[in-house]
Design an enzyme around this catalytic site. Structure first.
Site, PDB file in Angstrom:
ATOM      1  N   GLY A   1      -7.592  -6.224   8.572  1.00  0.00           N
ATOM      2  CA  GLY A   1      -8.201  -7.498   8.201  1.00  0.00           C
ATOM      3  C   GLY A   1      -9.566  -7.318   7.578  1.00  0.00           C
ATOM      4  O   GLY A   1     -10.482  -8.109   7.799  1.00  0.00           O
TER       5      GLY A   1
ATOM      6  N   THR B   1     -12.079  -9.771   4.568  1.00  0.00           N
ATOM      7  CA  THR B   1     -12.874 -10.975   4.778  1.00  0.00           C
ATOM      8  C   THR B   1     -13.611 -10.901   6.108  1.00  0.00           C
ATOM      9  O   THR B   1     -13.265 -10.099   6.980  1.00  0.00           O
ATOM     10  CB  THR B   1     -11.968 -12.235   4.752  1.00  0.00           C
ATOM     11  OG1 THR B   1     -12.777 -13.412   4.818  1.00  0.00           O
ATOM     12  CG2 THR B   1     -10.998 -12.235   5.919  1.00  0.00           C
ATOM     13  N   GLY B   2     -14.631 -11.726   6.265  1.00  0.00           N
ATOM     14  CA  GLY B   2     -15.288 -11.925   7.544  1.00  0.00           C
ATOM     15  C   GLY B   2     -15.835 -10.682   8.216  1.00  0.00           C
ATOM     16  O   GLY B   2     -16.433  -9.802   7.595  1.00  0.00           O
ATOM     17  N   ILE B   3     -15.613 -10.611   9.526  1.00  0.00           N
ATOM     18  CA  ILE B   3     -16.129  -9.504  10.341  1.00  0.00           C
ATOM     19  C   ILE B   3     -15.580  -8.167   9.863  1.00  0.00           C
ATOM     20  O   ILE B   3     -16.298  -7.166   9.808  1.00  0.00           O
ATOM     21  CB  ILE B   3     -15.762  -9.714  11.821  1.00  0.00           C
ATOM     22  CG1 ILE B   3     -16.391 -10.993  12.363  1.00  0.00           C
ATOM     23  CG2 ILE B   3     -16.206  -8.532  12.672  1.00  0.00           C
ATOM     24  CD1 ILE B   3     -15.889 -11.383  13.740  1.00  0.00           C
ATOM     25  N   GLY B   4     -14.294  -8.145   9.531  1.00  0.00           N
ATOM     26  CA  GLY B   4     -13.670  -6.899   9.086  1.00  0.00           C
ATOM     27  C   GLY B   4     -14.324  -6.348   7.827  1.00  0.00           C
ATOM     28  O   GLY B   4     -14.564  -5.138   7.717  1.00  0.00           O
TER      29      GLY B   4
ATOM     30  N   SER C   1     -11.921 -11.854  22.344  1.00  0.00           N
ATOM     31  CA  SER C   1     -12.715 -13.085  22.273  1.00  0.00           C
ATOM     32  C   SER C   1     -13.073 -13.575  23.666  1.00  0.00           C
ATOM     33  O   SER C   1     -12.351 -13.307  24.642  1.00  0.00           O
ATOM     34  CB  SER C   1     -11.926 -14.181  21.536  1.00  0.00           C
ATOM     35  OG  SER C   1     -12.569 -15.434  21.651  1.00  0.00           O
TER      36      SER C   1
ATOM     37  N   TYR D   1      -3.656 -18.725  21.234  1.00  0.00           N
ATOM     38  CA  TYR D   1      -4.711 -17.813  20.780  1.00  0.00           C
ATOM     39  C   TYR D   1      -5.397 -17.156  21.979  1.00  0.00           C
ATOM     40  O   TYR D   1      -5.611 -15.934  21.992  1.00  0.00           O
ATOM     41  CB  TYR D   1      -5.735 -18.580  19.939  1.00  0.00           C
ATOM     42  CG  TYR D   1      -6.941 -17.761  19.553  1.00  0.00           C
ATOM     43  CD1 TYR D   1      -6.851 -16.768  18.583  1.00  0.00           C
ATOM     44  CD2 TYR D   1      -8.177 -17.981  20.162  1.00  0.00           C
ATOM     45  CE1 TYR D   1      -7.963 -16.010  18.231  1.00  0.00           C
ATOM     46  CE2 TYR D   1      -9.289 -17.222  19.813  1.00  0.00           C
ATOM     47  CZ  TYR D   1      -9.182 -16.249  18.843  1.00  0.00           C
ATOM     48  OH  TYR D   1     -10.279 -15.499  18.512  1.00  0.00           O
TER      49      TYR D   1
END
Length: 318
Positions: free
Chosen positions: A48, A51-54, A177, A202
């Site tokens: 991943g 995008t984002g954190i990855g 999380s 989730y």
């Protein structure tokens, strides 16, 4: 007079929040990876990573000289990110490979290609994930959250584990999380066919990430491979794309939400910090060990989840 003061306060509140936001965000984003470790000659896989954190995690690891594989479902988007990272860091060893965690054929194809291409693997960061999807199933018939967030990474890790052992010392980082506190492993309803709630699905999958990390650490003792689960914080990312309510909440509290770069810090801490080996199996938040729920500490559930996962994926229960 009181009503007038209340009205004035309501009118000033957005401005006050705006002015206080940098300090509040700093307070909520206290964890920073302080490691100065450089990674020339090291090989890293980040799922991943488009995008984002990855993306931010991959960028920092490339900045430190690693050969970084962006394992992404969207290869076209991944190639754009790879070029951006190459330009930003000056490191041309940023590669994109197709990986769809909702399809075990794609996972096996990625692993087969990687193992044929690389002699080593020093860091595996299981970062990709889905959140609050409407009920749907993966290509193999797994509920989407448990299928992508847990089973997909479980299989990927299994397929790359021997390479990680051969490359030891090496590390595996699983992005979980704080939501795991609301999670439960319902073995009789693992695929959500009897009852389903997108938010709780989730949470269940994030609990599975922690249980997987703990059982994996137990099995890897003495191998030179260590593993950690992390809570990145509440981060501005595409993860909430399936929920209008969550997008609205993210917008409403955007002043206080971490940036992807801030959210990547704990993953980087666990991947890079020297002397962390004795903490294998632990859960981290803001670059420190943090507590987990009672369910997440249950070794019996962790071992059973491991066996059930192997059975679902057709893997040997060693």
């Amino acid at each position: 007079m009181v009503e007038l003061l209340l009205l004035l306060l309501l009118l000033l509140l957005p401005f006050l929040l705006y002015m206080a936001a940098p300090q509040i965000r700093k307070m909520l984003s206290s964890g920073v990876c302080t490691s100065t470790v450089q990674l020339p000659g090291k090989v890293v896989v980040v799922t991943g990573a488009n995008t984002g954190i990855g993306k931010e995690t991959a960028k920092e690891l490339a900045q430190r000289g690693a050969r970084v594989y962006l394992a992404c479902r969207d290869v076209e988007k991944g190639e754009l990110v790879a070029k951006e990272i190459q330009t930003t860091t000056g490191n041309q060893q940023v590669l994109v490979r197709k990986l769809d965690l909702s399809d075990t054929k794609s996972i096996r194809a990625f692993a087969k290609g990687f193992l044929a291409e690389e002699k080593h693997l020093h860091i595996l960061i299981n970062n990709a994930g889905v959140m609050m999807c409407p009920y749907s199933k993966t290509a193999d018939g797994f509920e989407m959250h448990i299928g992508v967030n847990h089973l997909g990474h479980f299989l990927l890790t299994h397929l790359l584990l021997e390479k990680l052992k051969e490359s030891a010392p090496s590390r595996i980082v699983n992005v979980s999380s704080l939501a795991h506190h609301l999670g439960r492993i319902h073995f009789h309803n693992l695929q959500g066919e009897k009852f389903y709630n997108a938010g709780l699905a989730y949470c269940h999958s994030k609990l599975a990430n922690i249980l997987f990390t703990q059982e994996l650490a137990r099995r890897l003792k003495g191998s030179g491979v260590t593993t950690y689960s992390v809570h990145p914080g509440t981060v501005q990312s595409e993860l909430v794309r399936h929920s209008s309510f969550m997008r609205w909440m993210w917008w409403l509290f955007s002043f206080f939400i971490k940036t992807p770069q801030q959210g990547a810090q704990t993953s980087l801490h666990c991947a890079l910090t020297e002397g962390l080996e004795i903490l294998s199996g632990n859960h981290f938040s803001d670059c420190h060990v943090t507590w987990v729920s009672a369910q997440a500490r249950n070794e019996t559930i962790a071992r059973r989840l491991w066996d059930v996962s192997c059975d679902l994926l057709g893997l040997p229960m060693d």
